[in-house]
Motif scaffolding. Structure first.
Motif, PDB file in Angstrom:
ATOM      1  N   ASP A  17      37.675  69.470  35.127  1.00 20.27           N
ATOM      2  CA  ASP A  17      38.242  68.154  35.347  1.00 20.27           C
ATOM      3  C   ASP A  17      37.666  67.532  36.611  1.00 20.27           C
ATOM      4  O   ASP A  17      37.162  66.423  36.613  1.00 20.27           O
ATOM      5  CB  ASP A  17      39.761  68.298  35.475  1.00 20.27           C
ATOM      6  CG  ASP A  17      40.470  66.991  35.180  1.00 20.27           C
ATOM      7  OD1 ASP A  17      41.431  66.702  35.877  1.00 20.27           O
ATOM      8  OD2 ASP A  17      40.023  66.270  34.270  1.00 20.27           O
ATOM      9  N   HIS A  49      34.751  64.191  36.879  1.00 22.52           N
ATOM     10  CA  HIS A  49      35.243  62.869  37.227  1.00 22.52           C
ATOM     11  C   HIS A  49      34.213  61.962  37.872  1.00 22.52           C
ATOM     12  O   HIS A  49      34.219  60.766  37.633  1.00 22.52           O
ATOM     13  CB  HIS A  49      36.488  62.990  38.101  1.00 22.52           C
ATOM     14  CG  HIS A  49      37.715  62.852  37.287  1.00 22.52           C
ATOM     15  ND1 HIS A  49      38.436  61.702  37.235  1.00 22.52           N
ATOM     16  CD2 HIS A  49      38.268  63.706  36.409  1.00 22.52           C
ATOM     17  CE1 HIS A  49      39.408  61.875  36.384  1.00 22.52           C
ATOM     18  NE2 HIS A  49      39.343  63.077  35.869  1.00 22.52           N
ATOM     19  N   HIS A 102      37.535  56.051  33.681  1.00 22.25           N
ATOM     20  CA  HIS A 102      38.582  57.064  33.469  1.00 22.25           C
ATOM     21  C   HIS A 102      38.942  57.696  34.813  1.00 22.25           C
ATOM     22  O   HIS A 102      38.212  58.516  35.340  1.00 22.25           O
ATOM     23  CB  HIS A 102      38.033  58.116  32.500  1.00 22.25           C
ATOM     24  CG  HIS A 102      38.978  59.226  32.194  1.00 22.25           C
ATOM     25  ND1 HIS A 102      39.590  59.360  30.983  1.00 22.25           N
ATOM     26  CD2 HIS A 102      39.420  60.249  32.949  1.00 22.25           C
ATOM     27  CE1 HIS A 102      40.357  60.429  31.001  1.00 22.25           C
ATOM     28  NE2 HIS A 102      40.275  60.993  32.183  1.00 22.25           N
ATOM     29  N   HIS A 118      42.325  59.459  36.629  1.00 17.53           N
ATOM     30  CA  HIS A 118      43.720  59.866  36.429  1.00 17.53           C
ATOM     31  C   HIS A 118      44.629  59.069  37.360  1.00 17.53           C
ATOM     32  O   HIS A 118      44.338  58.901  38.536  1.00 17.53           O
ATOM     33  CB  HIS A 118      43.878  61.371  36.690  1.00 17.53           C
ATOM     34  CG  HIS A 118      43.170  62.222  35.671  1.00 17.53           C
ATOM     35  ND1 HIS A 118      43.279  63.583  35.630  1.00 17.53           N
ATOM     36  CD2 HIS A 118      42.354  61.874  34.637  1.00 17.53           C
ATOM     37  CE1 HIS A 118      42.557  64.054  34.620  1.00 17.53           C
ATOM     38  NE2 HIS A 118      41.969  63.038  34.012  1.00 17.53           N
ATOM     39  N   GLU A 126      43.698  66.899  27.943  1.00 15.51           N
ATOM     40  CA  GLU A 126      42.574  66.082  27.487  1.00 15.51           C
ATOM     41  C   GLU A 126      41.617  66.882  26.619  1.00 15.51           C
ATOM     42  O   GLU A 126      40.855  66.307  25.848  1.00 15.51           O
ATOM     43  CB  GLU A 126      41.863  65.475  28.689  1.00 15.51           C
ATOM     44  CG  GLU A 126      42.781  64.541  29.455  1.00 15.51           C
ATOM     45  CD  GLU A 126      42.039  63.612  30.396  1.00 15.51           C
ATOM     46  OE1 GLU A 126      40.806  63.715  30.482  1.00 15.51           O
ATOM     47  OE2 GLU A 126      42.715  62.800  31.039  1.00 15.51           O
ATOM     48  N   HIS A 149      36.197  63.373  29.049  1.00 13.69           N
ATOM     49  CA  HIS A 149      37.645  63.265  29.159  1.00 13.69           C
ATOM     50  C   HIS A 149      38.182  62.507  27.957  1.00 13.69           C
ATOM     51  O   HIS A 149      37.421  61.952  27.181  1.00 13.69           O
ATOM     52  CB  HIS A 149      38.016  62.541  30.450  1.00 13.69           C
ATOM     53  CG  HIS A 149      37.794  63.380  31.663  1.00 13.69           C
ATOM     54  ND1 HIS A 149      38.807  63.800  32.480  1.00 13.69           N
ATOM     55  CD2 HIS A 149      36.659  63.890  32.178  1.00 13.69           C
ATOM     56  CE1 HIS A 149      38.310  64.520  33.445  1.00 13.69           C
ATOM     57  NE2 HIS A 149      37.009  64.589  33.302  1.00 13.69           N
TER      58      HIS A 149
HETATM   59 ZN    ZN Z   1      40.566  63.059  32.634  1.00 10.43          ZN
END
Ligand code: ZN
Length: 204
Positions: A56, A60, A75, A77, A106, A145
């Motif tokens: 994750d 990102h 995307h 969070h 996800e 994701h």
């Molecule tokens: Zn994500």
């Protein structure tokens, strides 16, 4: 058919406006959020394995750069986009957010029954005597994701009396930090950033 076409155009217009808002509101040179959102992910996904967390966090940066979600906001969070359009007495809504905002995996890309039951409470129309239809949840995992895409429809007895759009999901889903909201009609556009402290986009 014309309703569907108008809806599509309306949402496309909303998405376009979101894109403009996102571009003007953010420094082009720093697409990644200032605060690390891995902590938010940890809150959202307590059952997630450490391996998932590593993936994750690593993924990102890429997603923040390539902006493939189509909603104008990468995307990230905690962040989501909400577009509402109106056609006569019908309001259409589209909420695009990381699945992690809803506390969902996800990698699975699936809605749990518990979350599905909560979707109808995510967005509230204030005033106008609007009746909500059952939301239609979808997913987009075209990137590494997974984004949640939820479509809403409200039929309003007094659409001109709608005073605000409220994002009501901050309490049930505390990973949500900011929701970029736009409201678009044939003659009007409004945009605002909704937060737990200010969850409403005023239409008056
Ligand atoms: Zn994500």
């Amino acid at each position: 058919m014309s309703h569907l076409l108008s809806r599509t155009l309306g949402l496309a217009l909303g998405a376009g406006l979101l894109f403009l808002v996102a571009c003007s509101a953010k420094e082009p040179a720093s697409p990644a959020p200032a605060e690390p959102d891995t902590s938010a992910a940890a809150v959202a996904e307590p059952a997630e394995t450490q391996a998932d967390h590593d993936m994750d966090a690593a993924g990102h940066e890429d997603h923040a750069d390539d902006d493939e979600t189509g909603g104008g906001t990468p995307h990230v969070h905690g962040i989501a986009d909400l577009a509402i359009s109106r056609e006569e007495n019908i309001l259409f809504g589209e909420l695009i957010s990381p699945m992690a905002n809803l506390g969902l995996s996800e990698s699975d890309g699936a809605y749990t029954d518990v979350v599905t039951a909560e979707l109808g409470g995510l967005v509230e129309i204030v005033g106008g005597e609007c009746a909500a239809s059952v939301p239609h949840p979808m997913t987009d995992s075209s990137s590494g994701h997974t984004d949640s895409i939820v479509h809403f429809t409200w039929t309003c007895a007094k659409p001109d009396a709608v005073t605000a759009i409220r994002f009501a999901g901050f309490e049930a889903f505390p990973v949500f930090e900011k929701v970029g909201a736009v409201y678009v009609t044939a003659t009007e556009q409004r945009a605002g950033e909704l937060t737990p402290a200010a969850p409403e986009l005023s239409l008056k």
